[in-house]
Write a protein that holds these residues in place. Structure first.
Motif, short mmCIF file in Angstrom:
data_model
loop_
_atom_site.label_atom_id
_atom_site.label_comp_id
_atom_site.label_asym_id
_atom_site.label_seq_id
_atom_site.Cartn_x
_atom_site.Cartn_y
_atom_site.Cartn_z
N UNK A 125 0.87 -1.18 0.00
CA UNK A 125 0.00 0.00 0.00
C UNK A 125 0.91 1.23 0.00
N UNK A 126 0.85 1.98 -1.10
CA UNK A 126 1.70 3.17 -1.23
C UNK A 126 0.83 4.43 -1.17
N UNK A 127 1.44 5.58 -0.84
CA UNK A 127 0.67 6.83 -0.90
C UNK A 127 0.06 7.01 -2.29
N UNK A 128 -1.14 7.61 -2.36
CA UNK A 128 -1.85 7.74 -3.64
C UNK A 128 -1.01 8.50 -4.67
N UNK A 129 -0.22 9.47 -4.20
CA UNK A 129 0.58 10.28 -5.13
C UNK A 129 2.05 9.84 -5.13
N UNK A 130 2.26 8.55 -4.89
CA UNK A 130 3.64 8.04 -4.74
C UNK A 130 4.52 8.38 -5.95
N UNK A 131 3.93 8.35 -7.14
CA UNK A 131 4.77 8.55 -8.33
C UNK A 131 5.29 9.98 -8.44
N UNK A 132 4.74 10.90 -7.64
CA UNK A 132 5.26 12.28 -7.63
C UNK A 132 6.35 12.47 -6.56
N UNK A 133 6.61 11.44 -5.80
CA UNK A 133 7.53 11.58 -4.66
C UNK A 133 8.83 10.82 -4.86
N UNK A 134 9.83 11.20 -4.07
CA UNK A 134 11.03 10.37 -3.94
C UNK A 134 10.72 9.39 -2.81
N UNK A 135 10.75 8.11 -3.08
CA UNK A 135 10.42 7.15 -2.04
C UNK A 135 11.70 6.61 -1.39
N UNK A 136 11.75 6.72 -0.08
CA UNK A 136 12.85 6.13 0.68
C UNK A 136 12.38 4.78 1.20
N UNK A 137 12.90 3.72 0.62
CA UNK A 137 12.57 2.37 1.07
C UNK A 137 13.52 2.04 2.22
#
Ligand code: PRP
Ligand code: URA
Length: 217
Positions: A125-137
């Protein structure tokens, strides 16, 4: 250690600092209790985050100081997301949030099959606007690299292109796997350990990070 080939890879970042070394030493100690383990994981995560966010985009803004207007720069509130790999990745989230309180948090559920060491997916489950963000895994342990590599693939399938991976303790096998599978992803680690054992645990490592964080053993 520095003769290992991945030290020449610009996407690989071994974050070295006396505070990190000190905290890692206590984290590894087998008698460190759950509370202390969780605090140290949070603190090292914070130090890794400092390094991993060095290139965050800034926005110009004008601020009224008590004396005059000042040109300042802020990180866009929408810039970052945090994605812990369950369970143990949860132990790093608060460290990232202390520095980036508005970051949204997604979750990826993966566990390693004890026989094969292969990751098994159970949640995403990712934030709805994940593709606009830099994701830190975030995940404390990078052993074979299977879990991290699969987690990154799951995130990419959902349209995210800017991904960084932060781990506390890593093995050369896992570092090579992530850099090979995802050459576009920056990898930040606090420690590079010697090798994996026959059960795919990191040596010298710190044991099972999830069990130590949550007191399940
Ligand atoms: C651990 C760790 C990583 C994975 C690393 O999780 O937190 O996710 O193993 O191993 P790999 O690089 O070989 O894939 P685990 O599967 O033990 O699950 P848990 O966090 O729920 O305990
Ligand atoms: N997962 C852990 O928690 N520890 C290891 O050493 C390897 C994978």
């Amino acid at each position: 250690m520095t003769e290992l080939e991945f030290y020449n890879n610009p996407k690989f970042h071994h974050v070295q600092h006396p505070l990190i070394e000190h905290k890692l030493a206590i984290l590894r100690e087998k008698d460190t209790n759950t509370k202390q383990f969780a605090e140290l994981a949070e603190e090292i995560a914070m130090l890794l985050t400092y390094e991993a966010t060095k290139d965050l985009p800034l926005e110009e803004t004008w601020i009224d100081t008590p004396l005059e207007k000042a040109k300042c720069y802020t990180v866009s509130g929408k810039a970052v997301g945090i994605v812990p790999i369950l369970r143990a990745g949860l132990g790093m989230v608060s460290g990232v949030q202390k520095l980036i309180p508005n970051a949204k948090v997604g979750h990826i559920g993966l566990y390693r099959d004890h026989e094969t060491c292969e990751p098994v997916e159970y949640y995403c489950k990712l934030p709805a606007d994940a593709e606009q963000r830099i994701l830190l895994v975030v995940d404390p342990m990078l052993a074979t690299g299977g879990s991290a590599s699969d987690a990154i693939s799951m995130i990419k399938k959902r349209g995210v292109t800017k991904i960084k991976l932060c781990c506390l303790v890593s093995a050369p096998e896992g570092i090579r796997r992530v850099l090979a599978d995802h050459p576009d992803v920056d990898l930040y680690v606090a420690a590079v350990d010697r090798q994996l054992n026959e059960h795919c645990y990191i040596l010298p490592g710190l044991g099972d990070a999830g069990d130590r964080l949550f007191g399940t053993k």
